[in-house]
Design a protein around this motif. Sequence first.
Motif, PDB file in Angstrom:
ATOM      1  N   ILE A 212       0.828  -1.211   0.000  1.00  0.00           N
ATOM      2  CA  ILE A 212       0.000   0.000   0.000  1.00  0.00           C
ATOM      3  C   ILE A 212       0.863   1.262   0.000  1.00  0.00           C
ATOM      4  O   ILE A 212       1.742   1.430   0.845  1.00  0.00           O
ATOM      5  N   LYS A 213       0.595   2.120  -0.974  1.00  0.00           N
ATOM      6  CA  LYS A 213       1.212   3.454  -1.028  1.00  0.00           C
ATOM      7  C   LYS A 213       0.136   4.437  -1.428  1.00  0.00           C
ATOM      8  O   LYS A 213      -0.591   4.191  -2.384  1.00  0.00           O
TER       9      LYS A 213
ATOM     10  N   GLY B 232     -22.742  -2.903  -8.801  1.00  0.00           N
ATOM     11  CA  GLY B 232     -22.686  -1.574  -9.428  1.00  0.00           C
ATOM     12  C   GLY B 232     -21.995  -0.568  -8.519  1.00  0.00           C
ATOM     13  O   GLY B 232     -21.214   0.271  -8.984  1.00  0.00           O
ATOM     14  N   ASN B 233     -22.247  -0.662  -7.220  1.00  0.00           N
ATOM     15  CA  ASN B 233     -21.584   0.242  -6.268  1.00  0.00           C
ATOM     16  C   ASN B 233     -20.078  -0.003  -6.221  1.00  0.00           C
ATOM     17  O   ASN B 233     -19.294   0.950  -6.248  1.00  0.00           O
ATOM     18  N   LEU B 234     -19.664  -1.263  -6.157  1.00  0.00           N
ATOM     19  CA  LEU B 234     -18.219  -1.539  -6.112  1.00  0.00           C
ATOM     20  C   LEU B 234     -17.543  -1.011  -7.383  1.00  0.00           C
ATOM     21  O   LEU B 234     -16.511  -0.333  -7.317  1.00  0.00           O
ATOM     22  N   GLY B 235     -18.160  -1.275  -8.537  1.00  0.00           N
ATOM     23  CA  GLY B 235     -17.580  -0.792  -9.795  1.00  0.00           C
ATOM     24  C   GLY B 235     -17.470   0.724  -9.819  1.00  0.00           C
ATOM     25  O   GLY B 235     -16.438   1.284 -10.208  1.00  0.00           O
ATOM     26  N   ALA B 236     -18.523   1.401  -9.377  1.00  0.00           N
ATOM     27  CA  ALA B 236     -18.528   2.867  -9.379  1.00  0.00           C
ATOM     28  C   ALA B 236     -17.488   3.427  -8.405  1.00  0.00           C
ATOM     29  O   ALA B 236     -16.831   4.436  -8.695  1.00  0.00           O
ATOM     30  N   ILE B 237     -17.311   2.765  -7.261  1.00  0.00           N
ATOM     31  CA  ILE B 237     -16.310   3.227  -6.279  1.00  0.00           C
ATOM     32  C   ILE B 237     -14.906   3.101  -6.872  1.00  0.00           C
ATOM     33  O   ILE B 237     -14.062   3.992  -6.722  1.00  0.00           O
ATOM     34  N   ILE B 238     -14.659   2.009  -7.587  1.00  0.00           N
ATOM     35  CA  ILE B 238     -13.350   1.813  -8.229  1.00  0.00           C
ATOM     36  C   ILE B 238     -13.077   2.929  -9.241  1.00  0.00           C
ATOM     37  O   ILE B 238     -12.009   3.534  -9.255  1.00  0.00           O
ATOM     38  N   ARG B 239     -14.091   3.210 -10.061  1.00  0.00           N
ATOM     39  CA  ARG B 239     -13.939   4.250 -11.087  1.00  0.00           C
ATOM     40  C   ARG B 239     -13.666   5.615 -10.441  1.00  0.00           C
ATOM     41  O   ARG B 239     -12.757   6.342 -10.856  1.00  0.00           O
ATOM     42  N   SER B 240     -14.424   5.946  -9.397  1.00  0.00           N
ATOM     43  CA  SER B 240     -14.220   7.231  -8.725  1.00  0.00           C
ATOM     44  C   SER B 240     -12.888   7.270  -7.981  1.00  0.00           C
ATOM     45  O   SER B 240     -12.251   8.323  -7.902  1.00  0.00           O
ATOM     46  N   ALA B 241     -12.464   6.147  -7.418  1.00  0.00           N
ATOM     47  CA  ALA B 241     -11.188   6.114  -6.700  1.00  0.00           C
ATOM     48  C   ALA B 241     -10.062   6.518  -7.650  1.00  0.00           C
ATOM     49  O   ALA B 241      -9.233   7.373  -7.325  1.00  0.00           O
TER      50      ALA B 241
ATOM     51  N   ALA C 283     -10.353   8.229 -10.388  1.00  0.00           N
ATOM     52  CA  ALA C 283     -10.571   9.622 -10.793  1.00  0.00           C
ATOM     53  C   ALA C 283     -10.008  10.594  -9.760  1.00  0.00           C
ATOM     54  O   ALA C 283      -9.483  11.648 -10.106  1.00  0.00           O
ATOM     55  N   PHE C 284     -10.112  10.243  -8.475  1.00  0.00           N
ATOM     56  CA  PHE C 284      -9.720  11.168  -7.412  1.00  0.00           C
ATOM     57  C   PHE C 284      -8.460  10.719  -6.677  1.00  0.00           C
ATOM     58  O   PHE C 284      -8.220  11.109  -5.534  1.00  0.00           O
ATOM     59  N   ASP C 285      -7.692   9.869  -7.341  1.00  0.00           N
ATOM     60  CA  ASP C 285      -6.357   9.556  -6.859  1.00  0.00           C
ATOM     61  C   ASP C 285      -6.307   8.801  -5.522  1.00  0.00           C
ATOM     62  O   ASP C 285      -5.386   8.985  -4.733  1.00  0.00           O
ATOM     63  N   ILE C 286      -7.321   7.973  -5.283  1.00  0.00           N
ATOM     64  CA  ILE C 286      -7.280   7.046  -4.147  1.00  0.00           C
ATOM     65  C   ILE C 286      -6.663   5.776  -4.723  1.00  0.00           C
ATOM     66  O   ILE C 286      -7.263   5.131  -5.585  1.00  0.00           O
ATOM     67  N   LYS C 287      -5.449   5.433  -4.293  1.00  0.00           N
ATOM     68  CA  LYS C 287      -4.699   4.426  -5.050  1.00  0.00           C
ATOM     69  C   LYS C 287      -4.948   2.979  -4.611  1.00  0.00           C
ATOM     70  O   LYS C 287      -4.567   2.050  -5.325  1.00  0.00           O
ATOM     71  N   ASN C 288      -5.543   2.817  -3.426  1.00  0.00           N
ATOM     72  CA  ASN C 288      -5.725   1.459  -2.895  1.00  0.00           C
ATOM     73  C   ASN C 288      -7.156   1.248  -2.436  1.00  0.00           C
ATOM     74  O   ASN C 288      -7.736   2.116  -1.787  1.00  0.00           O
ATOM     75  N   ILE C 289      -7.688   0.077  -2.748  1.00  0.00           N
ATOM     76  CA  ILE C 289      -9.018  -0.282  -2.245  1.00  0.00           C
ATOM     77  C   ILE C 289      -8.910  -1.606  -1.503  1.00  0.00           C
ATOM     78  O   ILE C 289      -8.357  -2.576  -2.016  1.00  0.00           O
ATOM     79  N   ILE C 290      -9.430  -1.604  -0.272  1.00  0.00           N
ATOM     80  CA  ILE C 290      -9.439  -2.829   0.530  1.00  0.00           C
ATOM     81  C   ILE C 290     -10.864  -3.364   0.547  1.00  0.00           C
ATOM     82  O   ILE C 290     -11.800  -2.646   0.904  1.00  0.00           O
ATOM     83  N   LEU C 291     -11.017  -4.620   0.165  1.00  0.00           N
ATOM     84  CA  LEU C 291     -12.327  -5.261   0.181  1.00  0.00           C
ATOM     85  C   LEU C 291     -12.429  -6.163   1.404  1.00  0.00           C
ATOM     86  O   LEU C 291     -11.585  -7.052   1.585  1.00  0.00           O
TER      87      LEU C 291
ATOM     88  N   SER D  54     -17.018  -0.566 -13.345  1.00  0.00           N
ATOM     89  CA  SER D  54     -15.692   0.035 -13.079  1.00  0.00           C
ATOM     90  C   SER D  54     -15.100   0.655 -14.334  1.00  0.00           C
ATOM     91  O   SER D  54     -14.110   1.377 -14.262  1.00  0.00           O
ATOM     92  N   GLU D  55     -15.677   0.347 -15.503  1.00  0.00           N
ATOM     93  CA  GLU D  55     -15.140   0.807 -16.793  1.00  0.00           C
ATOM     94  C   GLU D  55     -13.672   0.383 -16.953  1.00  0.00           C
ATOM     95  O   GLU D  55     -12.886   1.049 -17.616  1.00  0.00           O
ATOM     96  N   GLY D  56     -13.324  -0.726 -16.312  1.00  0.00           N
ATOM     97  CA  GLY D  56     -11.969  -1.265 -16.461  1.00  0.00           C
ATOM     98  C   GLY D  56     -10.924  -0.571 -15.600  1.00  0.00           C
ATOM     99  O   GLY D  56      -9.730  -0.851 -15.707  1.00  0.00           O
ATOM    100  N   MET D  57     -11.361   0.328 -14.733  1.00  0.00           N
ATOM    101  CA  MET D  57     -10.401   1.098 -13.929  1.00  0.00           C
ATOM    102  C   MET D  57      -9.734   0.251 -12.848  1.00  0.00           C
ATOM    103  O   MET D  57      -8.717   0.632 -12.288  1.00  0.00           O
ATOM    104  N   LEU D  58     -10.300  -0.942 -12.565  1.00  0.00           N
ATOM    105  CA  LEU D  58      -9.671  -1.828 -11.576  1.00  0.00           C
ATOM    106  C   LEU D  58      -8.241  -2.190 -11.950  1.00  0.00           C
ATOM    107  O   LEU D  58      -7.420  -2.463 -11.075  1.00  0.00           O
ATOM    108  N   PHE D  59      -7.931  -2.166 -13.255  1.00  0.00           N
ATOM    109  CA  PHE D  59      -6.579  -2.539 -13.692  1.00  0.00           C
ATOM    110  C   PHE D  59      -5.528  -1.509 -13.270  1.00  0.00           C
ATOM    111  O   PHE D  59      -4.340  -1.767 -13.344  1.00  0.00           O
ATOM    112  N   HIS D  60      -5.973  -0.344 -12.853  1.00  0.00           N
ATOM    113  CA  HIS D  60      -5.023   0.726 -12.541  1.00  0.00           C
ATOM    114  C   HIS D  60      -4.968   1.065 -11.056  1.00  0.00           C
ATOM    115  O   HIS D  60      -4.443   2.103 -10.667  1.00  0.00           O
ATOM    116  N   LEU D  61      -5.560   0.187 -10.241  1.00  0.00           N
ATOM    117  CA  LEU D  61      -5.559   0.418  -8.794  1.00  0.00           C
ATOM    118  C   LEU D  61      -4.941  -0.784  -8.093  1.00  0.00           C
ATOM    119  O   LEU D  61      -4.846  -1.871  -8.660  1.00  0.00           O
TER     120      LEU D  61
END
Lengths: 244, 244
Positions: free
Chosen positions: A95-96, A109-118, A120-128, A144-151
């Motif tokens: 984690i950094k 849908g909520n998890l995907g949207a949270i990933i996409r927004s994370a 967008a707003f530079d939250i680099k880590n998500i803990i499930l 997530s629009e595929g944004m999970l690949f970048h977190l």
Amino acid sequence: MIIESSSNAKVKYWKKLKEKKERDKEGLFLIEGDHLLNEALKTGLVKEIIASDEKFRVDNIPFYLVSDAILKNISNQVSGTNVIAVVKKIMEKPIKGNVCILDDIQDPGNLGAIIRSALAFDIKNIILSEKTVDLYNEKVLRASEGMLFHLNIIRTDIKDIILKLKNDNYKIYGTNVRDGISPSKITFDNKCAIIIGNEGKGMDQYLENYCDKLLNIPISQNCESLNASIAASIIFYEINRKEE
Amino acid sequence: MIIESSSNAKVKYWKKLKEKKERDKEGLFLIEGDHLLNEALKTGLVKEIIASDEKFRVDNIPFYLVSDAILKNISNQVSGTNVIAVVKKIMEKPIKGNVCILDDIQDPGNLGAIIRSALAFDIKNIILSEKTVDLYNEKVLRASEGMLFHLNIIRTDIKDIILKLKNDNYKIYGTNVRDGISPSKITFDNKCAIIIGNEGKGMDQYLENYCDKLLNIPISQNCESLNASIAASIIFYEINRKEE
């Protein structure tokens, strides 16, 4: 050679990956559509590409040409898709940067949207948390629009990770729908972890003991609560806005 | 008397209301679950209640006791529901207070979430363009958490309404994913109308001619765009925050 039979061993194998159990066993999952494929190709995790059109062929990645019927048969979407890929699960990293901790988010849908927004707003880590919906559920991937690949996304016991983060001088911000400080009135620490609660129950109350501060987004009395992905996004937005 | 037959005329009539065409013809729609019913009961719009348990009976509203199988048969949800109600469509009222204009929102979850956030942040009116998804789609109703009953929602030509609003001294704020001012840097007028664009295409470019200002929420370069309901909610949040 075009694969046209649904009894083909490869087709059967791909369809099995629609089940969480099989995804976990194989460490693989399916993505659908050119947008998700493009995001996945940026990562080197794509193992196989399946399409009914040669235009989706990519150098050095095994490509399977299938009939439109087979593609639709593998797809999770009612209207089908133009391309499907088999992708290796993303790796968990140290984690950094800022962290979002999800306490039993249930709606894909909520998890995907949270990933996409994370992202967008530079939250680099998500803990499930262990009970949070599967990251590789097709509705999560789509939202997530595929944004999970970048977190950096980690599934683990959230109490353990909170203790580790505290040890590493992170400030822990909980959320509470009734009581807490407006995120607009807070100076966020430069190492912060935000806990977002379950859609129905909110953040588990025992977690409050680990929080440095509790956040509450002020809303009209006529409205009971915000959607979890929207509450999370507004907090991410506030953290990001103040760093501007 | 319990209704147990799916060929019962009432059952057939209720099931027809799952179709938009029938809802439009009758001016009625279905809601499912006690949470939506409770919100609807605050409005006097509930016409009939259908349940397999007498506890859902309400004074002065026709009540139909049905078998669990019939209830599930009428329900739109895979796992069924505990109560269904037939409800009259909400009435369109004159516009007072802040306005959100939706330019062809397609995803029912997004429309529902925007409605919920609008109520949370005191945006009292929502304008649906003619191509925006049906307000009475069951996924919209579910995502709205029943908050549609507490807003003024109007379906109309959005160019016409923008001209009327301008005439009534509203400031029109468009959204643009590439270019615009951060909502955190704007002093919103006390009569404002925000236009939120379609999920794929964004706000239609010709509408920019009618806008006093274009808003853009600053996001990381790694992320193409925000989800439409999240972008809308962040703008609503900013308007509300500044009015605090």
